[in-house]
Structures are given as C-alpha cells and as structure tokens.
Write an enzyme that holds these catalytic residues in place. Structure first.
Site, mmCIF file in Angstrom:
data_model
loop_
_atom_site.group_PDB
_atom_site.id
_atom_site.type_symbol
_atom_site.label_atom_id
_atom_site.label_comp_id
_atom_site.label_asym_id
_atom_site.label_seq_id
_atom_site.Cartn_x
_atom_site.Cartn_y
_atom_site.Cartn_z
ATOM 1 N N ASP A 307 0.788 -1.148 -0.051
ATOM 2 C CA ASP A 307 0.092 0.088 -0.008
ATOM 3 C C ASP A 307 0.795 1.172 0.074
ATOM 4 O OD1 ASP A 307 1.073 -0.178 2.557
ATOM 5 O OD2 ASP A 307 -0.938 0.051 3.464
ATOM 6 N N ASP A 579 -8.839 -6.266 6.155
ATOM 7 C CA ASP A 579 -7.827 -6.767 5.394
ATOM 8 C C ASP A 579 -7.343 -8.041 5.734
ATOM 9 O OD1 ASP A 579 -7.414 -4.656 3.688
ATOM 10 O OD2 ASP A 579 -6.137 -3.682 5.017
HETATM 11 P P1 ADP Z 1 -4.193 4.174 1.194
HETATM 12 O O1 ADP Z 1 -4.329 2.780 0.364
HETATM 13 O O2 ADP Z 1 -3.574 5.181 0.870
HETATM 14 O O3 ADP Z 1 -4.075 4.026 2.946
HETATM 15 P P2 ADP Z 1 -7.048 4.469 2.309
HETATM 16 O O4 ADP Z 1 -8.002 3.333 1.786
HETATM 17 O O5 ADP Z 1 -6.771 4.449 3.653
HETATM 18 O O6 ADP Z 1 -5.648 4.616 1.405
HETATM 19 O O7 ADP Z 1 -8.111 5.939 1.795
HETATM 20 C C1 ADP Z 1 -8.469 5.827 0.664
HETATM 21 C C2 ADP Z 1 -9.049 7.109 0.278
HETATM 22 O O8 ADP Z 1 -10.129 7.295 1.543
HETATM 23 C C3 ADP Z 1 -8.133 8.276 1.008
HETATM 24 O O9 ADP Z 1 -7.618 8.794 -0.318
HETATM 25 C C4 ADP Z 1 -9.122 9.306 1.270
HETATM 26 O O10 ADP Z 1 -9.692 10.276 0.499
HETATM 27 C C5 ADP Z 1 -10.229 8.662 1.864
HETATM 28 N N1 ADP Z 1 -10.218 8.666 3.361
HETATM 29 C C6 ADP Z 1 -9.048 7.678 4.087
HETATM 30 N N2 ADP Z 1 -9.335 7.867 5.530
HETATM 31 C C7 ADP Z 1 -10.297 8.494 5.457
HETATM 32 C C8 ADP Z 1 -11.166 9.001 6.821
HETATM 33 N N3 ADP Z 1 -10.931 8.683 8.023
HETATM 34 N N4 ADP Z 1 -11.948 9.751 6.610
HETATM 35 C C9 ADP Z 1 -12.596 9.898 5.216
HETATM 36 N N5 ADP Z 1 -12.134 9.651 4.188
HETATM 37 C C10 ADP Z 1 -10.971 9.004 4.400
#
Ligand code: ADP
Ligand code: MG
Length: 845
Positions: A307, A579
């Site tokens: 990731d 996950d």
């Molecule tokens: P990564 O693979 O980079 O960890 P995530 O799955 O954590 O990505 O996040 C994907 C997307 O979801 C982020 O780009 C963001 O836009 C959104 N996101 C992540 N965390 C939050 C949160 N706590 N609240 C709202 N949106 C979130």
C-alpha cells in the site's frame, strides 16, 4: 488510533481513573497478561529427542551390536544418540525461546481515558475500572462492560465459534480476546489477566500443539527419505557381505556403518536454529515474523503488493491546500504546529474544516521536546490542525459519527448542523447536487501527489444524499527518503511490485512515480476496472510496477489469489479490519505494527514495527540468506556422506579384497565430532551483496544443484583424496594387510584426509557460485574450523580414542597425503564454479 468524538465526549464527562489509582490497582491485581501457555515440560522435550524415527533406528542398531558381541560399537551408537539428542534439544530450546521473545515484542496497546485524557497504554497495564476506547479493528484486551456504543459489532468467534458478529448494547459484556469489527465503544474493564473468561477457557491455556508447517513437513520428508535410503543401502550391504562369505557379525558391522554414514542426524535442529536466528535478526530490523517458517517463505517472495500511505510515504500529513467552489486557500505551515500562514478564501475553507473535523474522530497534536507530534491518525490530526489554524472550534459533543470504512471510502457525522460527509472524492462527489468542476481540481491536486478528501454537507435531514459540496482538502504526505532505494533493490532481486491503494489514481500514480515504482508500461488501474476473470486479472498485474488505486479489501484478496495462480509467492500489506482475508490468503501477509489494526496484525505473517517498505525488503533479503545457508550446510553434510560411504562401497565392490578404510566408529566421529560446528557456522553466514541480485531461488532445499555439487563434485573429490591417502600409506608400507599397525596408520590417514577435506569444504560451501577467496566474514566459521582441528587432534592422539576408533596418527607421508585433500577440494570446487558460471552466462545470453 482514533476515537469517535461522541465517545470522547462521553468519557470526558467521566474522565476515567487517575494515573495514581491505575498504578495502585496494577500493583494490587498484577499485569493484564494471560497465564503463559503451558509448554511441554523441558524433560519431555528432551526425551522426545530420543524416540523419533532416527533415534529409534539407532537404538535398534545399538541393541543389535550388543547382541552381536560388539559392545564398543553399541556404546558408540548410544553416545551418538545421546549427543545428538542433547544437541537437538539445546537448539530447539533456543529456537523456542527466540520464538517466545518474538511474541513478547508484538505490539499490544489499548487506548484508555485516564485523568480525563486519552492515552495509549500497554495492554498489560490495563486495570479493573479503566475506561477503554475501542474502535473497528481493535482487539478487546480485558473483560469489560459496554458503557456507550456506536454501530458496535464484535467478532466473538474465537471464544464462541459464532461467526455472526455480536452487537452488544450499553450494559452488555465484552470479552477479552474478541475483536471489534465495526463501530466504536467506551467500556469499563471488569476483569483482567488470569481472571478473564479467556484465561478460564481450559483449551486455550492447555498447550496448543503447533501445527506442522509446510517447511517442517518437507524437511521431514527429506530426512525420512534419506534415512530410508540409508537403511536400504545398509541392508543391501549386509546381503553383499553375506554373499562374500563374510560372517554375519562383520557384515552387520558394515551395514550399520553405511546406514549411520548416510543418516543426516544434525539436519533438522540445524535448520530450526538457523530459522530462529534469522527471525531474531529480522526483529532487530523491525520485522517481526509470527512463525519461523515465514523466514523461508519470505526468501522465496516473487511479488510484493504494497500500500502507499505510511509504507511508501512517511505518513506525516499536512493540509497544504483547500479548494472550494468559491476559491482556494493555501496553507503554509510547519508540520503539525498550530500556527501557519493561510491565505485565500478563508471563510469557505473554514466551512470545509468545520465539517471535516466533525467527521474525523478526536485527534490532536502535542508538543513533545519542541516538536509537534500527532496523537491519533496522522490524517485526522492534520484536519484538526487545519481547523485550529483557521480558528474553527472543535467538533460538537453531540455529533453521531459513522467512522471511515474502506468500502464506502468515506466517513460522516450527524449533529445539530445537519449531515457532514468526508471521503474519497469519487465516493463523495456523486452524492453532491453539484460538483462545481471539482473532478478537474482533484485530478490536478492528485497529480502533484497530494492526498485528496472531498467534504460536503447537508443542512436539513440526516441522509447522505443531495449534499452540498463544501470543498476539497489536499494533504501532503511525502515519500520516505530511502524507499526509492528499496524499490530499486526489488527490481535487481527480480521481485515484482504493485502498489495497491485505496487512494485516488492520480495521487497513487504521482507517488509511484516519485519512488520509482511505476513500471515501463505506466499502468494505473482502479479496483472497479479490474477484470472479473481471475486469469485475466493475473495477466494484467503480472508485470513490473502496476498501480491499482481505489481498491477494496475484496479486490486485494482477488489480487493475491490471481497472482498466486500465476505461480507467484505473494507478499501483501494491509492495515484495516477488513484486510484479514487478503493477509491470510497471501503467502506473506504483512501488517503494520505502528499504525495498523490488531485484527490485521493477528492475520499477518510479518509485522512491520516501523511500517516501512524498506523493512519488507530487508526481511526478504534475510529470508533469502537463510535459505542459502540451509543449502550451504546441506551441501556440507552431503559431501561428507560421500567420503564416508566410499570405503564401504570400495570394499564391497572389490569383494572384500580392498581393505576397509574407515571404521564405523570413525564415521560416527566425523558426523558428530568434527562436522557439527562448521555446519552450524555455515547456517549463520550473513547476507552478502549477491543475496538480492537476481530472482529468488525456486525449487526446494534439496534441488539438483545441491545434489550435483555434493554428490558429483565435492564428495568425489574428498573421497578420492582420502582413499588415495589410504592406499598411499598402505603402498609405502608394502601393502601388508596382515600388519594391524599399518592398517591403523592408513585408516587414521584416511580419517585425517576427510577432516581436512571438510575443513576446506566448509569454506567452499560459503558460496555456491564464487570460488573461495577469503577466510574472513564469518568468524563463527573460523572458530568452528579451529574446533574441528582440535577435535581431530583428540581423536588421533588422546588414548584410548585412536585404539577405539581404529586409526593411528598418520605417518609423515600420510600427513602430506591427507593435507592434499584441502587443495583438491578447493581446486575442484573452483573449477566446477567456473564451468557452471560460464554455462549460466551462456544460457543467459
Ligand atoms: P491508502 O491505501 O492510501 O491507505 P485508504 O484506503 O486509507 O488509502 O484511503 C482511501 C481514500 O479514502 C483516501 O484517499 C481518502 O480520500 C479517503 N479516506 C481515508 N481515510 C479517511 C477518513 N478517515 N475519513 C474519510 N475519508 C478517508
Ligand atoms: Mg489507509
């Protein structure tokens, strides 16, 4: 770790225990740890070393020897069993202790409210009365009763076997050992440590026998096959001896000699110990393996799905830009510090920040040693810092939150101001009445490697539709400085990489580009675009440097499976509560020790204490090195076997007219006296610059190249020189086979030649491809070789050993002949390496 604002507010009202009270209770009740798994009693473990397959075989041999009137042989065999058993025991003990230490290193923390402040403590420090704050992905660390719950769902399957999550209401129980899969809760601890239900469940505290791992099974197979072959050859020799008209006693002696010569006694414990050593070394470099066998799997890794956030990037977030339909605000600040220079559309930005902090759980930055550090999830802290910088007050206490869910890819909150929604733009913009061209802005910001969040609101009603877009927040999270190096190392090592992230494709591509991960095809796909057919999916991803953005946990699972179908050994990172399946399906599930959830950690094979991508690569390197080491000492062992077997074969082939060069006791002395330590030292060879050059070794431990080298090259060299030394001494003595002194000297010479040959062999085995150039680099090996020489001297010169073994010290000529074994082995080894490397180069062209 981050908590719901509502929950935080509730706890703030009560405040939890005071630190003094908690300390007092901890002293009174003891730490919150389960009673140690009752292991097998060491005596039992010791005894087990004497009753496994080989030991039994040797016991039988010893008994037969006694019956046949050969007490010395009988005693010697018993000695072998005892020494070997003791040795295995010591190694297993050390390996077990290492595994235990690894378990103790596993992070286990809990968020509690003490003195009215949220703190994260060691789970062992929880006491009765503590107010714990739980959220999706957390492990419940003590028995507790729910005080407040928001969308709480708890997986109790490990206690009850029930697979449907329970949904406890306030007043309901929470059991230690279960997991929060969804929602958030405040709970008061009611029992800790040995007084929890978990500890009371007898089955769990009774020793859970370790299931045999694939590696252990494979090794057992190798050892059993070799052992059976040894026994078979032994029996065949017995037959030959009888046919030659030898008396049964002598024939039996040969049979036993042959069998013992071939049995790889020290193999299993040596393998276990070298795995344990590698696991400890990995732990020192922040990589915790949860099972020793994962060390070997790591070494075979051919594909890493990583990731982005925190693994490739630093997970140091700061808002640099707030775009709104009414204009943009630019933030120039230092890290998480509360003051910054904000210019542009301030009022519109304030509205964005106000809604954003309502959706994000309470989190704050703290000044520690002159630096502002985040307490909680860095992205959420960054949002709170933005609010502070804009002078927006914190979240309202009555907000009811729906926490972030990687499937919805958004979080939301409802309070007196209406519904607030924040999340990935592609998840939020479709819910808005008008997107004001935000898509283009998101692309633009994403291309700069910024992480983007859309924030929207609806003033009336509480459903997440018909929203008004407030704006887009862009956060900076720079790549880790040394990640590019690790990415390059993977390329050299023939390991394919894919970035698998929930983030926006433009952001993902930008970061992939910055760290050099993006492959020549520059392929960026989203989870939704992945082919439904698994074979097509595998084909699409099985190339260098693909980026898969906007993935769901289900996509990850499919990706792992599809790549495995293509023959890859897949390492997959994950941190979220969903996950687990992907981490379990991957050959190496990698979880984050610093930022991930407990659920992910417990499903993983490898836990990165520092969340760093480079740590995966370091672990792969150590895994490869360990695999190479196991092959090193296998080669070393097998070479010796050839030299030990040859005298018996010559004797049999000559119909008994060529005298037997080695006694059975000498063979035993070689196997357990002089060979053990060098083999161990070869198992400790550190990784070298070539470890990460070229693709991972496929095939087993005992593949063709090990067998060819040991049985076809090194073994014959050693056998020929020792037999030549034997024959040379006999010849110089007039080949008088009726002279026992001459035979003893010749035999002692053959024995010495093998020891000297093995001495050289130890260095030859340090590399499978490079000729011996230097003796440096492995101090253990130098010590082991010195020990080998000392043991040789004892066997030759300290009575009654020479008489017992049947070998006197070599004559002057004998020493010369025996010494020739070293250059002979080295020369043959160098020639073979030259030939094979040339063949390899031709094939490569
Ligand atoms: P990564 O693979 O980079 O960890 P995530 O799955 O954590 O990505 O996040 C994907 C997307 O979801 C982020 O780009 C963001 O836009 C959104 N996101 C992540 N965390 C939050 C949160 N706590 N609240 C709202 N949106 C979130
Ligand atoms: Mg994430």
């Amino acid at each position: 770790m981050d908590r719901a604002a509502s929950v935080t507010a509730a706890v703030a009202r009560r405040g939890g225990l005071s630190a003094a009270e908690a300390a007092e209770r901890l002293r009174a009740d003891g730490p919150n740890v389960l009673p140690r798994e009752r292991g097998r009693h060491p005596l039992v473990v010791l005894l087990l070393q004497f009753v496994h397959f080989f030991a039994l075989m040797l016991w039988v041999a010893a008994g037969l020897a006694l019956v046949a009137g050969m007490p010395e042989l009988s005693v010697a065999i018993v000695l072998v069993v005892l020494l070997n058993g003791g040795f295995s025991f010591a190694q297993e003990f050390r390996a077990d202790r290492a595994a235990q230490r690894l378990r103790d290193l596993m992070p286990s923390r809990a968020a509690v409210r003490r003195d009215g402040v949220r703190v994260v403590v060691d789970a062992a420090d929880l006491v009765v009365g503590d107010e714990v704050l739980l959220q999706g992905g957390d492990r419940v660390c003590a028995d507790a009763v729910v005080v407040e719950a928001a969308g709480l769902a708890v997986d109790e399957s490990m206690l009850t076997g029930e697979s449907v999550p329970a949904r406890p209401e306030p007043g309901g129980p929470l059991r230690a050992g279960t997991h929060v899969v969804e929602g958030e809760a405040v709970a008061t601890v009611t029992a800790t440590g040995a007084r929890t239900r978990l500890a009371g469940i007898a089955e769990l505290t009774r020793r859970a026998d370790r299931p045999t791992s694939p590696l252990a099974r494979r090794l057992h197979r190798v050892v059993t096959v070799v052992g059976l072959i040894a026994a078979g050859v032994g029996v065949a020799f017995f037959g030959v001896a009888l046919l030659l008209g030898l008396d049964a006693t002598k024939g039996f002696l040969f049979a036993v000699g042959v069998t013992v010569a071939l049995v790889p006694e020290g193999l299993l414990p040596t393998v276990t110990l070298s795995l344990a050593r590698a696991a400890q070394e990995m732990a020192r470099r922040n990589a915790l393996v949860r099972r020793l066998e994962s060390v070997e799997t790591l070494g075979a890794t051919t594909f890493i799905c990583t990731d982005k956030t925190g693994t490739l990037t630093r997970n140091e977030m700061s808002v640099v830009r707030v775009w709104t339909p009414g204009g943009e605000a630019v933030v120039r600040g230092e890290g998480y510090a509360p003051d910054a220079d904000v210019t542009g559309a301030l009022d519109a930005a304030r509205a964005v920040a106000r809604s954003a902090v309502r959706c994000a759980p309470a989190a704050r930055a703290e000044l520690r040693a002159g630096r502002w550090v985040p307490v909680g999830d860095p992205m959420e802290v960054a949002l709170h810092v933005l609010a502070a910088r804009l002078g927006v007050d914190g979240p309202s206490p009555d907000a009811v939150r729906r926490p972030f869910d990687p499937r919805r890819r958004r979080s939301s909150a409802v309070d007196s101001d209406g519904v607030h929604v924040m999340g990935a733009p592609d998840a939020v913009l479709p819910l808005c009445r008008d997107d004001f061209g935000a898509h283009d802005e998101v692309e633009r910001l994403g291309r700069q490697g910024l992480r983007v969040l859309a924030v929207a609101r609806r003033a009336d009603g509480d459903t997440e539709e018909d929203l008004t877009l407030l704006g887009v927040v862009a956060l900076q999270d720079p790549p880790r400085t040394d990640v590019a190096e690790s990415v390059a190392a993977c390329r050299t090592a023939g390991i394919r990489l894919a970035m698998v992230t929930g983030d926006h494709p433009a952001t993902a591509r930008a970061i992939a580009e910055q760290v050099g991960l993006l492959g020549p095809d520059r392929l960026v796909v989203t989870g939704a675009e992945l082919p439904a057919d698994d074979a097509a999916l595998g084909e699409l991803l099985d190339r260098d440097g693909v980026v898969v953005a906007r993935v769901t946990p289900e996509d990850k699972l499919r990706i792992a499976r599809a790549l495995q179908h293509r023959g890859h050994v897949v390492a997959m990172t994950g941190d979220g509560v969903n996950d687990g399946p992907a981490l379990r399906a991957a050959d190496i599930g990698v979880a984050m020790g610093a930022s991930g959830t407990d659920v992910a950690r417990e499903a993983a094979d490898l836990v990165l204490l520092d969340d760093h991508f480079g740590t995966i690569v370091a672990a792969v390197e150590l895994g490869r090195a360990t695999f190479a080491n196991i092959r090193r000492f296998l080669t070393y062992h097998l070479t010796d076997n050839v030299a030990e077997l040859t005298p018996f074969v010559l004797w049999a082939l000559s119909g008994g007219s060529f005298p037997l060069a080695l006694s059975v006791l000498q063979v035993l002395a070689l196997d357990i006296g002089t060979d053990l330590l060098p083999a161990l030292a070869l198992g400790a060879e550190p990784p070298n610059p070539r470890t990460l050059r070229g693709p991972a070794r496929t095939g087993g431990l005992l593949d063709g190249s090990v067998l060819r080298r040991a049985f076809g090259v090194l073994g014959p060299a050693e056998a020929v020189t020792s037999m030549a030394a034997f024959a040379g001494v006999l010849w110089l003595g007039g080949w008088d086979l009726d002279d026992p002194a001459l035979l003893a000297t010749a035999s002692g010479t053959a024995f010495t030649a093998i020891v000297i040959g093995q001495l050289a062999n130890a260095f030859a085995c340090r590399s499978a491809t490079k000729p011996v150039r230097t003796l440096r680099g492995n101090r253990l090996l130098l010590g082991a070789v010195a020990f080998e020489v000392a043991v040789l001297a004892v066997f030759l010169f300290v009575p009654p050993l020479p008489g017992l073994l049947g070998g006197s010290p070599p004559s002057a000529w004998g020493w010369l002949f025996a010494a020739a074994a070293a250059p002979a082995v080295l020369l043959v080894d160098a020639l073979y390496k030259k030939v094979t490397s040339r063949a390899g180069a031709t094939r490569g062209r």
